[in-house]
Design a protein around this motif. Sequence first.
Motif, PDB file in Angstrom:
ATOM      1  N   HIS A   1      19.987  -4.156 -22.712  1.00  0.00           N
ATOM      2  CA  HIS A   1      20.473  -5.552 -22.690  1.00  0.00           C
ATOM      3  C   HIS A   1      21.557  -5.857 -23.725  1.00  0.00           C
ATOM      4  O   HIS A   1      22.470  -6.634 -23.428  1.00  0.00           O
TER       5      HIS A   1
ATOM      6  N   ASP B   1      17.810 -14.208 -19.954  1.00  0.00           N
ATOM      7  CA  ASP B   1      16.707 -14.312 -20.922  1.00  0.00           C
ATOM      8  C   ASP B   1      15.592 -13.310 -20.634  1.00  0.00           C
ATOM      9  O   ASP B   1      15.022 -12.715 -21.552  1.00  0.00           O
TER      10      ASP B   1
ATOM     11  N   ARG C   1      15.439  -9.899 -22.301  1.00  0.00           N
ATOM     12  CA  ARG C   1      15.340  -9.770 -23.767  1.00  0.00           C
ATOM     13  C   ARG C   1      13.920  -9.826 -24.274  1.00  0.00           C
ATOM     14  O   ARG C   1      13.691  -9.824 -25.475  1.00  0.00           O
ATOM     15  N   THR C   2      12.945  -9.893 -23.363  1.00  0.00           N
ATOM     16  CA  THR C   2      11.544  -9.939 -23.788  1.00  0.00           C
ATOM     17  C   THR C   2      10.736  -8.936 -22.970  1.00  0.00           C
ATOM     18  O   THR C   2      11.189  -8.462 -21.922  1.00  0.00           O
TER      19      THR C   2
END
Length: 371
Positions: A288, A296, A299-300
């Motif tokens: 990423h 979003d 990123r997790t």
Amino acid sequence: MADEPLLSVRNLETKFHTDEGVVRAVDGVSFDVRRGETVCLVGESGSGKTVTGESLTRLVRSPPGEVAGGEIYFDGRDVLDMSDAELRDLRGGRVGHIFQNPQGALNPVYPVGWQIVEAIRLHEEVPKAEARARAVDLLNRVGIPEATRRFDDYPHEFSGGMKQRVAIAMALATNPALLVADEPTTALDVTIQNQILRLLEELQEEFDMSVLLITHDLGVVAEVADRVVVVYAGKVMERGDVFDVFENPSHPYTRALLRCLPGRGGRLDGIDGRLPSATDPPPGCRFHPRCDHAVDACRTGGQPPLYALSDDHDVSCVHYGPDGDPEVVRGDESAGSAVGPGDGGHVGDDAHVGDGGHDPDGESGDGGNEP
Ligand code: SF4
């Protein structure tokens, strides 16, 4: 069983314990090599390719390294459950290895022919004269001129390309079912590189072998692969039939690699950015920080699971699957079709991907990305 893959790797994890922390060089890598096919592991330097190849016969030095998890089955046998004696028999026996630097595979103070004889007699009980005849035959087959005369020459009396041919002869000495070739042509000039690739193709057919070719060079992949596994920071980003991957590249990393090829409209000096830290990789998708399409959700969590685009094409990216929109990725400029597999589109030195990576060859992470 004939239809079983010769090599099956599932969720392979290989770690290195270093002063800087634990490096998870290979972090959940899965792929198969079927009988008689060539599979290319491709990615930037430091992506975990070499460690993956070394893990297959547990060549990773321990400590500091360890194959920490997953499964490796070779011809139906559990490699991770093999005794040291069984592993010695496997290495250089049914699995041959060729490395980037042939010098490392050859003893500098021993004539090359006798090194091949020794390799044969290490794995088979054959009289010396018979092993010698086979060694001369192998030297002939790999294209060493005047093989009988050169049998007694020392490694330093051979050029780089000829040394690599000798190393290939050694790797073939025991009729391996699988040849693991790690960047075997990188140190050679383009002409010799092409000769060696052609030779490997011919020998693969002649010896009815499977080949796992480790390379950072998509031009090489286009030349020789049946299937390709794209790795980045210890994870599989995309894998599949080489025609599917070149014609329909789906992962942003694969697309970026392809744009590095001449004729595809992109830069030839690599992809912006660097591989992530080897000991402290980012959460979410490993790619990423370098990805133009990151959202979003990238990123997790962990690496997105591999999503099956077809029977033989998988991709690890949030923009695929029931809730994704592949057009987000595919709508960017075309990754192009100027060079494709099997079209003679070898592009030599310019086809390699950017070398912004870390050493050692691998990164860390948070679990595998098998669905
Ligand atoms: S998951 Fe996100 S960051 Fe990773 S390749 Fe796909 S879009 Fe890029």
